[in-house]
Write a protein that holds these residues in place. Structure first.
Motif, PDB file in Angstrom:
ATOM      1  N   THR A 153      -8.098  -3.704   0.014  1.00  0.00           N
ATOM      2  CA  THR A 153      -7.116  -3.726   0.688  1.00  0.00           C
ATOM      3  C   THR A 153      -6.972  -3.512   1.532  1.00  0.00           C
ATOM      4  N   MET A 166      -9.393  -3.022  -5.351  1.00  0.00           N
ATOM      5  CA  MET A 166      -8.805  -4.201  -6.118  1.00  0.00           C
ATOM      6  C   MET A 166      -8.405  -4.654  -6.857  1.00  0.00           C
ATOM      7  N   THR A 226      -5.667  -8.362   2.124  1.00  0.00           N
ATOM      8  CA  THR A 226      -6.133  -7.994   1.499  1.00  0.00           C
ATOM      9  C   THR A 226      -7.605  -8.774   1.893  1.00  0.00           C
ATOM     10  N   HIS A 238      -1.979 -13.745  -1.687  1.00  0.00           N
ATOM     11  CA  HIS A 238      -3.134 -12.651   0.027  1.00  0.00           C
ATOM     12  C   HIS A 238      -2.332 -12.405   0.904  1.00  0.00           C
ATOM     13  N   SER A 275       0.970  -1.548  -0.064  1.00  0.00           N
ATOM     14  CA  SER A 275      -0.737  -0.418  -0.232  1.00  0.00           C
ATOM     15  C   SER A 275       1.113   0.831   0.226  1.00  0.00           C
ATOM     16  N   ARG A 318       1.139  -4.725   3.291  1.00  0.00           N
ATOM     17  CA  ARG A 318       1.901  -5.606   2.695  1.00  0.00           C
ATOM     18  C   ARG A 318       0.372  -6.816   1.972  1.00  0.00           C
ATOM     19  N   VAL A 319       0.391  -6.273   0.491  1.00  0.00           N
ATOM     20  CA  VAL A 319      -1.249  -6.670   0.261  1.00  0.00           C
ATOM     21  C   VAL A 319      -0.951  -8.308  -0.170  1.00  0.00           C
ATOM     22  N   PHE A 327      -3.969  -1.192  -7.646  1.00  0.00           N
ATOM     23  CA  PHE A 327      -5.354  -0.667  -6.716  1.00  0.00           C
ATOM     24  C   PHE A 327      -4.219   1.543  -6.886  1.00  0.00           C
ATOM     25  N   ALA A 361      -0.770   1.401  -5.121  1.00  0.00           N
ATOM     26  CA  ALA A 361       0.262   0.542  -4.802  1.00  0.00           C
ATOM     27  C   ALA A 361       1.101   0.281  -5.699  1.00  0.00           C
ATOM     28  N   LYS A 370      -6.695   2.022   4.041  1.00  0.00           N
ATOM     29  CA  LYS A 370      -7.108   0.702   4.083  1.00  0.00           C
ATOM     30  C   LYS A 370      -8.351   0.733   3.404  1.00  0.00           C
ATOM     31  N   TYR A 398       3.369   2.039   3.230  1.00  0.00           N
ATOM     32  CA  TYR A 398       3.948   1.827   3.655  1.00  0.00           C
ATOM     33  C   TYR A 398       6.061   1.569   3.838  1.00  0.00           C
ATOM     34  N   TYR A 433      -0.931   4.098   6.313  1.00  0.00           N
ATOM     35  CA  TYR A 433      -2.033   3.728   4.394  1.00  0.00           C
ATOM     36  C   TYR A 433      -3.066   3.739   4.982  1.00  0.00           C
TER      37      TYR A 433
END
Length: 289
Positions: free
Chosen positions: A239, A212, A230, A227, A199, A243-244, A270, A273, A208, A202, A206
């Protein structure tokens, strides 16, 4: 300097700060102990020697006495390309590693894993399970950066796809208290490389819940999508963390694995990203993607 200032508690991989000057070390201490930026994790602080060199990650499967290594990997913890910026929980990893030779891994098994197993057994706590050794390959030889007692990502996302032997039987044997003597992990030929899509902002703050788009054909024989941060909201993938996604590419060599990983990561959409396009650069050169 350099000096490593580390939050003693769990900080999602973000609690280790490499201070390039004494003033930066003081700033890091102030952030942890006074400003409480790491919460309870930073109430106690460890000040460590800076160890120059390349990192190497080795997972051992242990039965209390024996330690069987899996294929070694290398994690890239710094946020920005060229290994710059703050530490993260891991921006990507690759396996195998050219300097993770069989002799070096065996040295780590004898000098790192076995003393741990002996020490725990002597204290009445024989350890069975995965032992992760994060090593620094210093001019004086391998030194321990950290231990974990699990399969951690992103390294697991490149180690497991290269497993030639099933883990089901050895894991069951470990759970039953049986011996792993004679079992080997039998790594497959080829390489794996994972690019972590994160994200915006990060490892700092960040947003949420950002919608996406992950193409349905992204996951396949040569690309695995894991994943991490997510969630689903009203049927929409969004998201839910820093770390997505971890996007692992497989190939006959590291260049091929890197190309597949980066091409797939670039197709994920997204707002905000971001990802590093130079994972594995020490062996294959920085990417121009």
């Amino acid at each position: 300097a350099p000096i490593v200032v580390k939050a003693s508690g769990l900080a999602a991989g973000k609690g280790a700060i490499v201070a390039e000057s004494v003033d930066e070390a003081h700033d890091a201490l102030r952030a942890m102990l006074v400003e409480e930026r790491f919460g309870d994790a930073g109430r106690e602080v460890v000040v460590e020697e800076f160890m120059p060199g390349e990192e190497l990650s080795v997972f051992f499967l242990c039965d209390g006495e024996n330690a069987v290594p899996l294929v070694p990997s290398r994690d890239h913890k710094r946020r920005f390309e060229g290994d710059r910026g703050p530490n993260t929980g891991g921006m990507g990893a690759y396996a195998p590693v050219a300097d993770g030779t069989a002799d070096l891994v065996d040295r780590a098994r004898l000098e790192v894993a076995y003393p741990i197993l002996r020490g725990m057994a002597e204290r009445g706590f024989p350890y069975r399970g995965f032992l992760y050794a994060g090593l620094m390959l210093t001019p004086e030889g391998p030194k321990v950066v950290e231990f974990n007692v699990r399969l951690g990502d992103p390294e697991a996302q490149v180690v497991l796809p290269l497993m030639g032997a099933s883990l089901a039987e050895p894991l069951a044997a470990v759970a039953r208290g049986e011996s792993l003597a004679g079992w080997e992990s039998e790594p497959l030929a080829g390489s794996a490389l994972v690019t972590v899509v994160v994200s915006g902002g990060y490892p700092g703050s960040y947003p949420k819940g950002v919608p996406m788009e992950v193409p349905s054909d992204l996951h396949g024989e040569h690309v695995h999508v894991y994943h991490a941060g997510t969630a689903r909201k009203d049927g929409q993938l969004v998201t839910a963390g820093g770390r997505v996604l971890g996007v692992t590419g497989l190939g006959d060599d590291l260049e091929g694995a890197a190309r597949r990983s980066r091409e797939a990561a670039a197709r994920i959409r997204f707002e905000g990203a971001a990802w590093r396009s130079d994972i594995g650069h020490s062996e294959i050169g920085a990417s121009s993607d």
